[in-house]
Motif scaffolding. Sequence first.
Motif, PDB file in Angstrom:
ATOM      1  N   HIS A 126     -17.187  70.840  63.911  1.00  0.00           N
ATOM      2  CA  HIS A 126     -16.494  71.479  65.026  1.00  0.00           C
ATOM      3  C   HIS A 126     -17.384  72.551  65.660  1.00  0.00           C
ATOM      4  O   HIS A 126     -17.482  72.635  66.901  1.00  0.00           O
ATOM      5  CB  HIS A 126     -15.190  72.097  64.529  1.00  0.00           C
ATOM      6  N   LEU A 127     -18.048  73.357  64.821  1.00  0.00           N
ATOM      7  CA  LEU A 127     -18.957  74.384  65.336  1.00  0.00           C
ATOM      8  C   LEU A 127     -20.094  73.761  66.131  1.00  0.00           C
ATOM      9  O   LEU A 127     -20.475  74.246  67.202  1.00  0.00           O
ATOM     10  CB  LEU A 127     -19.523  75.214  64.189  1.00  0.00           C
ATOM     11  N   LEU A 128     -20.654  72.690  65.603  1.00  0.00           N
ATOM     12  CA  LEU A 128     -21.769  72.030  66.278  1.00  0.00           C
ATOM     13  C   LEU A 128     -21.333  71.461  67.625  1.00  0.00           C
ATOM     14  O   LEU A 128     -22.076  71.548  68.614  1.00  0.00           O
ATOM     15  CB  LEU A 128     -22.333  70.921  65.392  1.00  0.00           C
ATOM     16  N   ALA A 129     -20.146  70.894  67.685  1.00  0.00           N
ATOM     17  CA  ALA A 129     -19.653  70.349  68.949  1.00  0.00           C
ATOM     18  C   ALA A 129     -19.464  71.454  69.977  1.00  0.00           C
ATOM     19  O   ALA A 129     -19.831  71.295  71.156  1.00  0.00           O
ATOM     20  CB  ALA A 129     -18.342  69.601  68.718  1.00  0.00           C
ATOM     21  N   GLU A 130     -18.896  72.579  69.557  1.00  0.00           N
ATOM     22  CA  GLU A 130     -18.717  73.704  70.472  1.00  0.00           C
ATOM     23  C   GLU A 130     -20.064  74.268  70.914  1.00  0.00           C
ATOM     24  O   GLU A 130     -20.241  74.657  72.080  1.00  0.00           O
ATOM     25  CB  GLU A 130     -17.889  74.803  69.807  1.00  0.00           C
ATOM     26  N   THR A 131     -21.006  74.305  69.987  1.00  0.00           N
ATOM     27  CA  THR A 131     -22.339  74.805  70.324  1.00  0.00           C
ATOM     28  C   THR A 131     -22.995  73.922  71.363  1.00  0.00           C
ATOM     29  O   THR A 131     -23.574  74.398  72.348  1.00  0.00           O
ATOM     30  CB  THR A 131     -23.226  74.872  69.059  1.00  0.00           C
TER      31      THR A 131
END
Length: 241
Positions: free
Chosen positions: A220-225
């Motif tokens: 999820h963090l990577l997608a938002e990043t």
Amino acid sequence: MREIEELYTAFAHVPRPAAPSGCPCCVDPEEGQALLRRRPRDLGVEELSRYAAKVLNTWGGPEDLRYFAPRLLELAAADAFIWPDPEIVFGKFAQAGWRTWGQRDTLAAFFDAFWTRTLERFPNRPSVDTSLCALAAAEADVPRYLDEWGRLASEAPIRHLHEFAVHGLTWTRGTPRLSNAFWDASAPPYRQVVDWLTGGPAAEAVAAAFARTDDEAVLHLLAETDSALLDPGAALGVTWT
């Protein structure tokens, strides 16, 4: 940090200066004398804060800075000063020409260790934004720091990149900008960081990390990043004029 002890060792033979002279309108001569009554290592935040902010401007010169260097860097790296910020303190060393000093290799090792320590801990104080901006103030180039970050070797640097992309990067009519007011937009490190974030390398690092993890929170963090690294206007089909 072991590198802090190495700083103290490397700078141990720097001569004790005469009382750092200052602008008589800004600095009482007794203030400079007070700084010399104890070893630099024994000086506290309150004692060094004004000096750290004023050195090389209205109080003292490069040789004075060399004498206090280990303690100034130790406190700045811990974000111990209320003022000045780490970016200001690190920048003093570039202003003083630290690359010409006999202790330059020890200082370079300290900067490297400071960055590695920042990446390895999340949350960290100072933040990754502050830390990178401080290093950019001290160094002429920052690609080696970006290369290390780009490995995204654990969850901590991934979280740092997410934080930086979401809060440290803004887009103005298709132009990416770094939010920290201490960035010098005319200096090479600024463009190096912007290009790394928005020119492909950071996105490639995110894609590689995405491919090798199955942790839902990290994904999820990577997608938002990844989304934050893109110009939101371009993503919506906006053509800037």
